[in-house]
Design a protein around this motif. Structure first.
Motif, PDB file in Angstrom:
ATOM      1  N   ASN A   1       0.846  -1.191   0.000  1.00  0.00           N
ATOM      2  CA  ASN A   1       0.000   0.000   0.000  1.00  0.00           C
ATOM      3  C   ASN A   1       0.887   1.248   0.000  1.00  0.00           C
ATOM      4  N   SER A   2       1.296   1.668  -1.182  1.00  0.00           N
ATOM      5  CA  SER A   2       2.214   2.798  -1.310  1.00  0.00           C
ATOM      6  C   SER A   2       1.540   4.102  -0.892  1.00  0.00           C
ATOM      7  N   SER A   3       2.312   4.987  -0.280  1.00  0.00           N
ATOM      8  CA  SER A   3       1.800   6.279   0.178  1.00  0.00           C
ATOM      9  C   SER A   3       2.125   7.417  -0.789  1.00  0.00           C
ATOM     10  N   VAL A   4       2.670   7.095  -1.946  1.00  0.00           N
ATOM     11  CA  VAL A   4       3.183   8.117  -2.863  1.00  0.00           C
ATOM     12  C   VAL A   4       2.116   9.138  -3.258  1.00  0.00           C
ATOM     13  N   PHE A   5       0.935   8.664  -3.612  1.00  0.00           N
ATOM     14  CA  PHE A   5      -0.115   9.593  -4.036  1.00  0.00           C
ATOM     15  C   PHE A   5      -0.440  10.598  -2.931  1.00  0.00           C
ATOM     16  N   LYS A   6      -0.557  10.104  -1.726  1.00  0.00           N
ATOM     17  CA  LYS A   6      -0.944  10.970  -0.605  1.00  0.00           C
ATOM     18  C   LYS A   6       0.033  12.123  -0.424  1.00  0.00           C
ATOM     19  N   TYR A   7       1.305  11.836  -0.549  1.00  0.00           N
ATOM     20  CA  TYR A   7       2.317  12.880  -0.329  1.00  0.00           C
ATOM     21  C   TYR A   7       2.476  13.797  -1.541  1.00  0.00           C
ATOM     22  N   GLU A   8       2.439  13.239  -2.734  1.00  0.00           N
ATOM     23  CA  GLU A   8       2.668  14.055  -3.917  1.00  0.00           C
ATOM     24  C   GLU A   8       1.469  14.936  -4.264  1.00  0.00           C
ATOM     25  N   PHE A   9       0.266  14.487  -3.937  1.00  0.00           N
ATOM     26  CA  PHE A   9      -0.929  15.243  -4.327  1.00  0.00           C
ATOM     27  C   PHE A   9      -0.918  16.652  -3.730  1.00  0.00           C
ATOM     28  N   LYS A  10      -0.601  16.769  -2.454  1.00  0.00           N
ATOM     29  CA  LYS A  10      -0.608  18.091  -1.823  1.00  0.00           C
ATOM     30  C   LYS A  10       0.429  19.007  -2.462  1.00  0.00           C
ATOM     31  N   VAL A  11       1.643  18.520  -2.631  1.00  0.00           N
ATOM     32  CA  VAL A  11       2.711  19.323  -3.221  1.00  0.00           C
ATOM     33  C   VAL A  11       2.339  19.769  -4.627  1.00  0.00           C
ATOM     34  N   ASP A  12       1.867  18.832  -5.426  1.00  0.00           N
ATOM     35  CA  ASP A  12       1.571  19.121  -6.828  1.00  0.00           C
ATOM     36  C   ASP A  12       0.345  20.019  -6.971  1.00  0.00           C
ATOM     37  N   MET A  13      -0.685  19.784  -6.159  1.00  0.00           N
ATOM     38  CA  MET A  13      -1.887  20.608  -6.251  1.00  0.00           C
ATOM     39  C   MET A  13      -1.610  22.042  -5.802  1.00  0.00           C
ATOM     40  N   ASN A  14      -0.862  22.208  -4.734  1.00  0.00           N
ATOM     41  CA  ASN A  14      -0.523  23.558  -4.289  1.00  0.00           C
ATOM     42  C   ASN A  14       0.280  24.302  -5.342  1.00  0.00           C
ATOM     43  N   ALA A  15       1.178  23.593  -6.015  1.00  0.00           N
ATOM     44  CA  ALA A  15       1.971  24.224  -7.078  1.00  0.00           C
ATOM     45  C   ALA A  15       1.081  24.643  -8.232  1.00  0.00           C
ATOM     46  N   TYR A  16       0.130  23.785  -8.603  1.00  0.00           N
ATOM     47  CA  TYR A  16      -0.793  24.126  -9.700  1.00  0.00           C
ATOM     48  C   TYR A  16      -1.633  25.345  -9.330  1.00  0.00           C
ATOM     49  N   LEU A  17      -2.196  25.350  -8.137  1.00  0.00           N
ATOM     50  CA  LEU A  17      -3.057  26.459  -7.710  1.00  0.00           C
ATOM     51  C   LEU A  17      -2.292  27.781  -7.659  1.00  0.00           C
ATOM     52  N   SER A  18      -1.011  27.712  -7.364  1.00  0.00           N
ATOM     53  CA  SER A  18      -0.209  28.937  -7.284  1.00  0.00           C
ATOM     54  C   SER A  18      -0.033  29.588  -8.650  1.00  0.00           C
TER      55      SER A  18
END
Length: 513
Positions: A354-371
């Motif tokens: 059960n990899s946690s990659v999505f959980k960690y990358e989603f916040k970083v990537d979404m915040n960057a997109y919204l900026s």
């Protein structure tokens, strides 16, 4: 008998707005739009039988008849108000200068998480972004416009690429509602998250569509709607201007009715982009034209491996197994060398991890997109989206936002030890001990999987796959197979997929009433 859909009516023209008098009075054409390929359309436009304006008009009429009325498939979220004007302009350009290429004047729907710097919104299916206009075209949109394609509109999708919550059905978004499968609306699932892209192509509501995938989001709707989907190598197509899920696995890709059309569309989207450093890995490995790999005899002598131990024995029905075995016989008949039990050593361990990659990358990537949105757009972070959702539970949180909340609780720095270890483990199990090992050990050209069972391992590796229709169950549910390979093996996958398709022609279009 096929129902004839006549050119755009004045009432629909009024709905779209800003149409010229020439557009409203567009002449009728005898061109048969259903199941037409890009080559068919270009030949008709070259002969004068068809114009791009007429082509767009016919697709708009089908959208009105089948997506918004009739079965109400709900696959098209938004229409480009300039689509008809762009078509007219491209018709003039064709007469004066000739076509730019095979996509000149061809309508394409984009998944609603792909930026277009025009009058279309980019919302990823979420009401929180329903009023968001991108400042500029995404790399994908720019390449399509350069090729002369017409961005027809945006396709509905599973909200936030199905990373909003658990238990939300594929094809549902708070902004667009539920997409329906054209083969049995309300009964068969659409797959996700590029649901609208898959349904619109299958239903002949557009010539071509672009989807995006993080893990199965192109392959799954292709499988469920009996169309062709290519999930490219991560790095072949820039992700700039795409609402993200996880940068380690995100990519855009073609969804079409034929392998040939997918090859044409894929070639138009490649290129190195300074805004997406992973595209630097595609140098001397990518092509701007994949059509030379459309080989009818592409299976002759090709070594196709079947990882039966895990992928064949779990997750598919007995009826699907019968269809899959028939596909294997089809491949043999075309001269393929079948390497049976070409098992992937890491498959079971990877499936249980059960990899946690999505959980960690989603916040970083979404915040960057919204900026990167307009300065006056009120939502700046993932936390802001969650707060917006909480303002109207009925509209925004029909299925909740569990995954958004879990992602927002992370550090947002990617320094978390669990993330680092999980990302490295994903790569080890999917590449080194997974696809790379198996293909090299058995000297394979491609791996064959029933339906989209390989989506997880190929996605974690960042490797390509192509899904092709393979038949239907007794109930009429589409069934497909997927060919997978190592990084930048798109030419080989297109070759074997095209050979299989041309030998079988399994796709049957849905009957729309």
């Amino acid at each position: 008998m096929k129902k004839r859909i006549m050119p755009l009516t004045v009432s629909i023209a009024m709905f779209l707005g800003s149409l010229s008098s020439v557009a409203v009075a567009a002449p009728a054409t005898t061109f048969e739009i259903e199941e037409a390929t890009v080559a068919d359309m270009q030949a008709a436009m070259k002969s004068g039988e068809l114009s791009s304006l007429e082509l767009v008009s016919m697709y708009l009429e089908r959208i009105a008849a089948y997506d918004k009325e009739g079965p109400k498939l709900n696959s098209v979220l938004e229409i480009n108000p300039d689509a008809l004007a762009i078509a007219e302009a491209l018709d003039v350009e064709r007469k004066l200068k000739g076509p730019r290429g095979p996509l000149h004047g061809i309508p394409v729907l984009l998944k609603d998480n792909i930026d277009t710097g025009d009058k279309l919104h980019t919302s990823a299916g979420s009401l929180s972004l329903a009023d968001s206009y991108a400042l500029d075209d995404s790399f994908v949109a720019k390449k399509l416009r350069e090729a002369g394609a017409i961005i027809l509109g945006k396709a509905n999708m599973t909200e936030f690429a199905n990373y909003k919550t658990r238990g939300m059905p594929g094809g549902y978004s708070s902004r667009g509602g539920q997409v329906l499968n054209p083969y049995k609306p309300g009964v068969f699932g659409t797959g996700g998250s590029s649901s609208g892209s898959g349904v619109s192509v299958s239903s002949n509501l557009t010539a071509l569509a672009i989807g995006t995938e993080t893990s199965g989001s192109i392959l799954s709707p292709a499988y469920n709607n009996s169309v062709v989907g290519i999930k490219p190598t991560v790095g072949l197509i820039s992700r700039d201007g795409i609402v993200p899920l996880a940068h380690s696995q995100d990519t855009a890709g073609p969804i079409t009715r034929t392998v040939a059309d997918a090859a044409v569309l894929l070639g138009a989207l490649t290129g190195v982009d300074d805004k997406d450093p992973i595209t630097g890995t595609s140098v001397k490995k990518s092509y701007t034209d994949y059509t030379p790999f459309l080989k009818v005899d592409g299976l002759k002598g090709a070594r196709i491996g079947i990882p039966r131990d895990f992928y064949y024995t779990s997750g598919i029905t007995d009826e699907e197994k019968v269809i899959f075995d028939k596909v294997v016989e089809d491949l043999k008949a075309q001269g393929a060398i079948i390497v049976d039990n070409a098992d992937i050593p890491s498959a079971v361990e990877l499936s249980q991890f059960n990899s946690s990659v999505f959980k960690y990358e989603f916040k970083v990537d979404m915040n960057a997109y919204l900026s990167g949105l307009k300065a006056d757009f009120p939502l700046k972070t993932l936390s802001d989206i969650i707060k917006f959702d909480n303002t109207d539970f009925g509209a925004n949180l029909k299925y909740g936002n569990v995954l958004l909340t879990e992602a927002d609780a992370t550090s947002g720095t990617l320094t978390d030890a669990q993330y680092i270890r999980d990302r490295l483990k994903d790569l080890r199990l999917s590449r080194t001990e997974g696809i790379d090992f198996t293909m090299k050990f058995y000297k394979l050209d491609a791996l064959l999987f029933p339906n989209t069972r390989n989506a997880g391992i190929s996605a974690k590796a960042g490797y390509p796959s192509i899904t092709v229709p393979a038949g239907y169950t007794k109930e009429g549910k589409p069934v497909a197979v997927t060919f997978g390979g190592m990084a930048y093996s798109e030419p080989t996958l297109i070759k074997v997929a095209y050979s299989f398709e041309q030998a079988t022609h399994y796709r049957v279009p849905p009957v729309l009433k």
